[in-house]
Design an enzyme around this catalytic site. Structure first.
Site, PDB file in Angstrom:
ATOM      1  N   ASN A 104       0.838  -1.212   0.000  1.00  0.00           N
ATOM      2  CA  ASN A 104       0.000   0.000   0.000  1.00  0.00           C
ATOM      3  C   ASN A 104       0.869   1.257   0.000  1.00  0.00           C
ATOM      4  OD1 ASN A 104      -3.086  -0.443   0.214  1.00  0.00           O
ATOM      5  ND2 ASN A 104      -2.197  -2.039   1.517  1.00  0.00           N
ATOM      6  N   ARG A 138       2.282   1.609  25.739  1.00  0.00           N
ATOM      7  CA  ARG A 138       1.702   2.223  24.543  1.00  0.00           C
ATOM      8  C   ARG A 138       1.709   3.739  24.582  1.00  0.00           C
ATOM      9  NH1 ARG A 138      -0.962  -1.411  21.384  1.00  0.00           N
ATOM     10  NH2 ARG A 138      -1.703  -3.266  22.450  1.00  0.00           N
ATOM     11  N   ARG A 176      -0.510  -2.045  15.017  1.00  0.00           N
ATOM     12  CA  ARG A 176      -0.590  -1.660  16.419  1.00  0.00           C
ATOM     13  C   ARG A 176      -1.854  -0.849  16.649  1.00  0.00           C
ATOM     14  NH1 ARG A 176       3.025  -2.392  19.960  1.00  0.00           N
ATOM     15  NH2 ARG A 176       2.479  -0.521  21.124  1.00  0.00           N
ATOM     16  N   ILE A 214      -3.622   2.182  18.272  1.00  0.00           N
ATOM     17  CA  ILE A 214      -3.083   3.465  18.717  1.00  0.00           C
ATOM     18  C   ILE A 214      -3.933   4.047  19.847  1.00  0.00           C
ATOM     19  CG2 ILE A 214      -1.934   3.839  16.491  1.00  0.00           C
ATOM     20  CD1 ILE A 214      -3.994   5.899  15.837  1.00  0.00           C
ATOM     21  N   HIS A 264      -8.567  -1.227   5.814  1.00  0.00           N
ATOM     22  CA  HIS A 264      -8.913  -2.513   6.425  1.00  0.00           C
ATOM     23  C   HIS A 264      -9.389  -3.471   5.325  1.00  0.00           C
ATOM     24  CE1 HIS A 264     -10.114  -5.290   9.526  1.00  0.00           C
ATOM     25  NE2 HIS A 264     -11.244  -5.465   8.880  1.00  0.00           N
ATOM     26  N   ASP A 298     -11.147  -0.329  14.151  1.00  0.00           N
ATOM     27  CA  ASP A 298     -11.762  -0.308  12.819  1.00  0.00           C
ATOM     28  C   ASP A 298     -13.193   0.227  12.838  1.00  0.00           C
ATOM     29  OD1 ASP A 298      -9.396  -1.482  11.761  1.00  0.00           O
ATOM     30  OD2 ASP A 298     -10.096  -3.459  12.360  1.00  0.00           O
ATOM     31  N   GLU A 317      -7.310  -2.289  -2.672  1.00  0.00           N
ATOM     32  CA  GLU A 317      -6.685  -1.399  -1.667  1.00  0.00           C
ATOM     33  C   GLU A 317      -5.782  -0.397  -2.359  1.00  0.00           C
ATOM     34  OE1 GLU A 317      -4.611  -3.546   1.389  1.00  0.00           O
ATOM     35  OE2 GLU A 317      -6.301  -4.846   1.824  1.00  0.00           O
TER      36      GLU A 317
END
Ligand code: GRF
EC number: 2.1.2.2
Length: 204
Positions: free
Chosen positions: A17, A68, A94, A96, A112, A148, A177
């Site tokens: 991507n 994190r 990861r 966020i 996604h 998501d 994508e």
């Protein structure tokens, strides 16, 4: 050339991507410049792709940070130091933190490999095959605090074939994508995305 949007791309893996975004920046169809590529994984081939194109490639290993929040604070610092206007998550494996999201309101995009809200989280293509859907696809969305769940910017559909494996289905989804991610970024760069609650409108 007119003003170009400064983007920062976060990656963990192969970076196909990322490559599609680099290509569209280079051929002039995407009015953006990739100011930095950051990976949490030093072995990510995406870092190599960035270097080959003379793009600043940074490895920030999450294991070098104490949790994190500390990791994301460093990400924000690096992105801000590059004057980043849009953060692009292109296979960044990861979750966020809210602090990161607040630093870039409605200016973090993710891709996604499913038609959200179906099949969020990991292994979306496998989830789609196991569920038995006939159509799946991919979704570009703004990132919010959920997994998501943010406002949907663009989607593309892909038919599921009876003999599909996770690999063959993933390959066809990736072709879409590579088409819609740069397209969504272009609309953002042109100032044509308006977010109203869950809905994203395209301005003329
Ligand atoms: C893509 O399938 C994307 O949907 C998911 O991670 C994968 C990244 O692939 N978020 P690549 O590194 O861009 O090749």
């Amino acid at each position: 050339m007119g003003k170009r949007l400064k983007i920062g791309v976060l990656v963990s893996g192969s970076g196909t991507n990322l490559q599609s975004i680099i290509d569209r920046c280079q051929d002039g169809s995407l009015p953006a410049v990739i100011s930095c590529v950051i990976s949490n994984n030093e072995k990510a081939y995406a870092l190599e792709r960035a270097r080959r194109h003379g793009i600043t490639a940074i490895c920030l290993k999450h294991t070098d940070f104490n949790g994190r929040t500390a990791y994301d604070a460093e990400l924000v610092k690096v992105l801000q130091s590059h004057g980043i206007e849009l953060v692009v998550l292109a296979g960044f494996m990861r979750i966020i933190t809210p602090g990161f999201i607040e630093a870039f309101p409605n200016a973090i995009m993710n891709i996604h490999p499913a038609l959200l809200p179906a099949f969020p989280g990991l292994h979306a293509q496998r989830q789609a095959l196991e569920y038995g859907v006939k159509v799946t696809g991919c979704t570009v969305h703004f990132v919010d605090a959920g997994t998501d769940t943010g406002p949907i910017i663009m989607q593309a559909t892909v038919s599921v074939e009876e003999n599909d494996s996770e690999d063959t289905l993933s390959a066809r989804i990736q072709m879409e994508e590579h088409r819609i991610f740069p397209e969504a970024i272009r609309l953002f760069a042109e100032g044509r995305l308006k977010v109203d609650g869950r809905k994203v409108m395209y301005l003329k």
